[in-house]
Design a protein around this motif. Sequence first.
Motif, PDB file in Angstrom:
ATOM      1  N   TYR A  48       1.232  -1.594  -0.256  1.00 58.91           N
ATOM      2  CA  TYR A  48       0.060  -0.283   0.353  1.00 58.91           C
ATOM      3  C   TYR A  48       1.178   0.929  -0.373  1.00 58.91           C
ATOM      4  CZ  TYR A  48      -4.665  -2.162   1.199  1.00 58.91           C
ATOM      5  OH  TYR A  48      -6.046  -2.187   1.215  1.00 58.91           O
ATOM      6  N   PRO A  75      -8.781   9.861  -7.246  1.00 57.77           N
ATOM      7  CA  PRO A  75      -6.879  10.330  -7.095  1.00 57.77           C
ATOM      8  C   PRO A  75      -6.708   8.789  -7.285  1.00 57.77           C
ATOM      9  CG  PRO A  75      -7.974  10.771  -4.408  1.00 57.77           C
ATOM     10  CD  PRO A  75      -9.256  10.562  -6.098  1.00 57.77           C
ATOM     11  N   GLN A  76      -7.904   7.974  -7.298  1.00 58.61           N
ATOM     12  CA  GLN A  76      -6.887   5.818  -6.565  1.00 58.61           C
ATOM     13  C   GLN A  76      -6.465   5.646  -7.650  1.00 58.61           C
ATOM     14  OE1 GLN A  76      -7.963   3.080  -8.076  1.00 58.61           O
ATOM     15  NE2 GLN A  76      -7.211   1.850  -6.367  1.00 58.61           N
ATOM     16  N   HIS A 130      -0.907  12.049  -8.031  1.00 60.73           N
ATOM     17  CA  HIS A 130      -2.418  11.568  -6.987  1.00 60.73           C
ATOM     18  C   HIS A 130      -2.465  12.756  -6.218  1.00 60.73           C
ATOM     19  CE1 HIS A 130      -3.488  10.123  -2.790  1.00 60.73           C
ATOM     20  NE2 HIS A 130      -3.764   9.638  -3.669  1.00 60.73           N
ATOM     21  N   ARG A 136      -6.074  14.179  -4.797  1.00 64.61           N
ATOM     22  CA  ARG A 136      -6.860  13.577  -2.960  1.00 64.61           C
ATOM     23  C   ARG A 136      -6.292  15.100  -1.780  1.00 64.61           C
ATOM     24  NH1 ARG A 136      -6.714   8.645   0.400  1.00 64.61           N
ATOM     25  NH2 ARG A 136      -5.904  10.023   2.092  1.00 64.61           N
ATOM     26  N   PHE A 162     -14.064  15.678   3.485  1.00 64.64           N
ATOM     27  CA  PHE A 162     -14.634  14.580   4.207  1.00 64.64           C
ATOM     28  C   PHE A 162     -13.757  13.784   5.881  1.00 64.64           C
ATOM     29  CE2 PHE A 162     -15.504  13.265   0.118  1.00 64.64           C
ATOM     30  CZ  PHE A 162     -16.372  13.113  -0.656  1.00 64.64           C
ATOM     31  N   GLY A 193     -18.096   4.856  -2.061  1.00 64.90           N
ATOM     32  CA  GLY A 193     -19.274   4.665  -1.454  1.00 64.90           C
ATOM     33  C   GLY A 193     -19.932   3.573  -1.215  1.00 64.90           C
ATOM     34  N   THR A 205     -19.238  -0.779  -1.521  1.00 64.60           N
ATOM     35  CA  THR A 205     -18.896  -1.340  -0.173  1.00 64.60           C
ATOM     36  C   THR A 205     -19.978  -0.973   0.876  1.00 64.60           C
ATOM     37  OG1 THR A 205     -18.109   1.446  -0.047  1.00 64.60           O
ATOM     38  CG2 THR A 205     -16.460  -0.233  -1.009  1.00 64.60           C
ATOM     39  N   THR A 207     -20.683  -3.857   3.471  1.00 68.11           N
ATOM     40  CA  THR A 207     -20.162  -3.989   5.409  1.00 68.11           C
ATOM     41  C   THR A 207     -21.299  -3.930   5.599  1.00 68.11           C
ATOM     42  OG1 THR A 207     -18.787  -2.376   4.387  1.00 68.11           O
ATOM     43  CG2 THR A 207     -19.116  -2.447   7.299  1.00 68.11           C
ATOM     44  N   LEU A 245      -7.769  -5.565  -2.641  1.00 65.92           N
ATOM     45  CA  LEU A 245      -7.578  -3.803  -3.466  1.00 65.92           C
ATOM     46  C   LEU A 245      -5.953  -4.929  -4.195  1.00 65.92           C
ATOM     47  CD1 LEU A 245      -8.268  -1.608  -3.028  1.00 65.92           C
ATOM     48  CD2 LEU A 245      -8.940  -3.023  -0.847  1.00 65.92           C
ATOM     49  N   ARG A 303      -2.763  -4.097  -7.475  1.00 66.54           N
ATOM     50  CA  ARG A 303      -1.731  -2.735  -7.569  1.00 66.54           C
ATOM     51  C   ARG A 303      -1.058  -4.186  -8.655  1.00 66.54           C
ATOM     52  NH1 ARG A 303      -3.568   0.102  -4.219  1.00 66.54           N
ATOM     53  NH2 ARG A 303      -2.814   1.026  -2.777  1.00 66.54           N
ATOM     54  N   PHE A 305      -9.778   0.212   5.839  1.00 65.91           N
ATOM     55  CA  PHE A 305      -9.859   1.238   4.526  1.00 65.91           C
ATOM     56  C   PHE A 305      -8.822   1.498   4.189  1.00 65.91           C
ATOM     57  CE2 PHE A 305     -13.146   2.627   7.757  1.00 65.91           C
ATOM     58  CZ  PHE A 305     -14.408   2.253   6.719  1.00 65.91           C
ATOM     59  N   HIS A 329      -3.441   6.275  -0.431  1.00 65.79           N
ATOM     60  CA  HIS A 329      -4.904   6.424  -1.309  1.00 65.79           C
ATOM     61  C   HIS A 329      -6.061   5.579  -0.191  1.00 65.79           C
ATOM     62  CE1 HIS A 329      -3.276   6.349  -5.780  1.00 65.79           C
ATOM     63  NE2 HIS A 329      -2.184   5.382  -5.651  1.00 65.79           N
ATOM     64  N   CYS A 379      -8.186   5.129   1.715  1.00 66.08           N
ATOM     65  CA  CYS A 379      -9.892   5.822   2.023  1.00 66.08           C
ATOM     66  C   CYS A 379      -9.795   7.330   2.566  1.00 66.08           C
ATOM     67  CB  CYS A 379     -10.829   4.513   2.713  1.00 66.08           C
ATOM     68  SG  CYS A 379     -12.645   5.400   2.130  1.00 66.08           S
TER      69      CYS A 379
HETATM   70  C1  HEM Z   1     -16.827   0.297   4.401  1.00 68.73           C
HETATM   71  C2  HEM Z   1     -16.923   1.079   3.798  1.00 68.73           C
HETATM   72  C3  HEM Z   1     -15.572   1.630   2.923  1.00 68.73           C
HETATM   73  C4  HEM Z   1     -14.677   1.133   2.551  1.00 68.73           C
HETATM   74  C5  HEM Z   1     -14.336  -0.626   2.886  1.00 68.73           C
HETATM   75  C6  HEM Z   1     -13.367   1.607   1.618  1.00 68.73           C
HETATM   76  C7  HEM Z   1     -12.341   0.797   1.302  1.00 68.73           C
HETATM   77  C8  HEM Z   1     -11.426   2.144   0.806  1.00 68.73           C
HETATM   78  C9  HEM Z   1     -10.413   1.463   0.453  1.00 68.73           C
HETATM   79  C10 HEM Z   1      -9.684  -0.329   1.075  1.00 68.73           C
HETATM   80  C11 HEM Z   1      -9.905   2.155   0.248  1.00 68.73           C
HETATM   81  C12 HEM Z   1      -7.552   2.114  -1.256  1.00 68.73           C
HETATM   82  C13 HEM Z   1      -7.861   1.922  -2.238  1.00 68.73           C
HETATM   83  C14 HEM Z   1      -6.427   1.965  -2.257  1.00 68.73           C
HETATM   84  O1  HEM Z   1      -5.347   1.601  -1.931  1.00 68.73           O
HETATM   85  O2  HEM Z   1      -6.347   0.988  -3.257  1.00 68.73           O
HETATM   86  C15 HEM Z   1     -10.478   3.339   0.047  1.00 68.73           C
HETATM   87  C16 HEM Z   1     -10.057   4.473  -0.910  1.00 68.73           C
HETATM   88  C17 HEM Z   1     -11.145   5.111  -1.346  1.00 68.73           C
HETATM   89  N1  HEM Z   1     -11.783   5.742  -1.323  1.00 68.73           N
HETATM   90 FE1  HEM Z   1     -13.479   4.288   0.454  1.00 68.73          FE
HETATM   91  N2  HEM Z   1     -14.031   2.722   1.359  1.00 68.73           N
HETATM   92  C18 HEM Z   1     -15.652   2.200   2.018  1.00 68.73           C
HETATM   93  C19 HEM Z   1     -16.031   3.669   1.738  1.00 68.73           C
HETATM   94  C20 HEM Z   1     -16.076   5.055   0.973  1.00 68.73           C
HETATM   95  C21 HEM Z   1     -17.125   6.081   0.961  1.00 68.73           C
HETATM   96  C22 HEM Z   1     -18.198   5.967   1.308  1.00 68.73           C
HETATM   97  C23 HEM Z   1     -16.877   6.711   0.002  1.00 68.73           C
HETATM   98  C24 HEM Z   1     -16.533   7.992  -0.527  1.00 68.73           C
HETATM   99  C25 HEM Z   1     -16.633   9.609  -0.932  1.00 68.73           C
HETATM  100  C26 HEM Z   1     -14.960   6.817  -0.277  1.00 68.73           C
HETATM  101  C27 HEM Z   1     -14.096   6.890  -1.084  1.00 68.73           C
HETATM  102  C28 HEM Z   1     -12.568   6.797  -1.627  1.00 68.73           C
HETATM  103  C29 HEM Z   1     -12.069   7.772  -2.233  1.00 68.73           C
HETATM  104  C30 HEM Z   1     -11.973   8.434  -2.755  1.00 68.73           C
HETATM  105  C31 HEM Z   1     -10.723   6.345  -2.675  1.00 68.73           C
HETATM  106  C32 HEM Z   1      -9.427   7.111  -3.284  1.00 68.73           C
HETATM  107  C33 HEM Z   1      -8.381   7.557  -2.199  1.00 68.73           C
HETATM  108  C34 HEM Z   1      -6.850   7.678  -2.615  1.00 68.73           C
HETATM  109  O3  HEM Z   1      -6.872   7.295  -3.698  1.00 68.73           O
HETATM  110  O4  HEM Z   1      -6.038   8.784  -2.377  1.00 68.73           O
HETATM  111  N3  HEM Z   1     -14.914   5.192   0.556  1.00 68.73           N
HETATM  112  N4  HEM Z   1     -11.537   3.301  -0.081  1.00 68.73           N
END
Ligand code: HEM
Lengths: 414, 73
Positions: A70, A94-95, A102, A106, A113, A244, A247, A251, A295, A297, A348, A353, A355
């Motif tokens: 990660y 940005p993911q 990135h 970000r 948030f 969002g 996931t 959950t 995830l 990579r 998360f 990256h 969450c």
């Molecule tokens: C229980 C619910 C959720 C889980 C388990 C979850 C899990 C994750 C994980 C594991 C990542 C990392 C991705 C990576 O490393 O490639 C991620 C990224 C992200 N999540 Fe969540 N997520 C959840 C809910 C949400 C919600 C509600 C939003 C809405 C805003 C959100 C927005 C994002 C965004 C924008 C990223 C990308 C961040 C980046 O690349 O910098 N997620 N999420």
Amino acid sequence: MTLMFQPSPPDHVPADRMVDFDMFHIPDGVSDPAEIWHDLVRRGVPDIFYTPHNGGHWVFLRYEDIVDAYRDHTVFSTYQTPVPPIEPFPVVQPQGVDPPAHNVFRRLLAPMFTPTAVRGMMDELERRAAELIEGFAARGECDFITEFAERYPTGTFLYLFGLPEERLDEFLALANTFFRSTDPAARARNIGEIYAVLDQLFREKERNPSNDIATQIVMARDENGAQHSWEDILNCGFLLFVAGLDTVTNTMAYIWRYLATTPAAQKHFRDRLDDPDGFLRGIEELMRINAVSNLFRRVTHDCEYRGVQFRRNDRVVLPNTVANRDPRVFKAPQVIDLDRKVNVHLTFGVGPHRCIGSVLAKREVMVSLQQWLRRIPEFSLADEQPAGSVFGGSVMGFTALRLRWEVAARQAAA
Amino acid sequence: MMRVIVNHSLCQGHARCEDLCPEVFATDAVEGKVVIVQDEVPAALEDKVRLAVRNCPEGALRVARSGPAEGAE
Ligand code: HEM
Ligand code: SF4
């Protein structure tokens, strides 16, 4: 079109690291898709192994290695990562972008948030949860996934993006095709539809700015004072739409299924309805145990990690659910301890990256459970469960969960 | 006196620290990363701060003692 990110044949993989494992295949009779991952650990397969399924990919099983992957984008990139490999893959913002580029989106999204920002959403999150629950509480039963777990996060998206409630069914349909369809043509059409809806939405917000996240994204200016590219704006809207929903839905499905079969856990949370810190500690533990995301990579160059040879474009899959039960990090990892004090789970993600929506997601689950227990203090699984499916992949879950409760108990509590 | 030391390059803004001890930790509105609200941790909050430090998934926080011998652990 030349393909640039295809993995090479695995002739660099030693035989003792080859394991026959299909992350998308959940055998009949398995009701928890995470079990196929925990089974690998029980079988004692290598901590770093390779499977030929789904285009071929590595899997990391140790917490420490998953964290390394990660964190180190110079080896483990998020750019063009899908398993099985599809090219070209949309570069979501940005993911799908590595640091430092990135950081542009970000930085734009992260402040929207934070706990302070999410505090401003709480009234609306509470109102929406209460309204959905009141819709079925007097009935004594519900189909939890279609009546709550899908509608709630989709409604939250409408609210955050400044869209009217009337569009809920349209967005539910778009999301359902995106997450559940296995027909490539239907999926391609669906992605086109989502982008078209977002395009229209951002244009509308540009003309009529309002106080919502879509407006903030479209009105944002880069360091030269210019709008971000329209493509990036759409790719960012697309990520917020898909990140969002499924996931949060799955959950919640996991958590409510666990609670429905564990009366003592229901009581634990009922007893903490006026203790937000204790309540959140319990939610944090349910997040650890029910980590639905795996995830992907992509290795950026031929290299060695922990004595194992990797080739450029090798895919690596990071199962958070396994990391979260690593006995090297968690005390009694198999025990669900709703008062666990130290809980550095990876649900998360971690690193650049991790969450952006983690605070929002936890508040969505917390508020929903609080509103639920105030109206439905005790509940269980219904005798008849509808036919549904159990699915693995990058988000794991299941599509059927029927719950029941005594209506008299609810009225007595009211 | 207990003080909190932040490694900003590691912080990714999970806000676990703010959730666990909002008296000492907050999350800024520019980058969404941690800010320390009170530099010197009151004795009554020391346990909460230690718990927040141990729950940071990035290992971005640590505590140090400072008193007459400034900066001593
Ligand atoms: C229980 C619910 C959720 C889980 C388990 C979850 C899990 C994750 C994980 C594991 C990542 C990392 C991705 C990576 O490393 O490639 C991620 C990224 C992200 N999540 Fe969540 N997520 C959840 C809910 C949400 C919600 C509600 C939003 C809405 C805003 C959100 C927005 C994002 C965004 C924008 C990223 C990308 C961040 C980046 O690349 O910098 N997620 N999420
Ligand atoms: S918990 Fe750690 S990474 Fe998260 S905001 Fe606090 S210091 Fe930063």
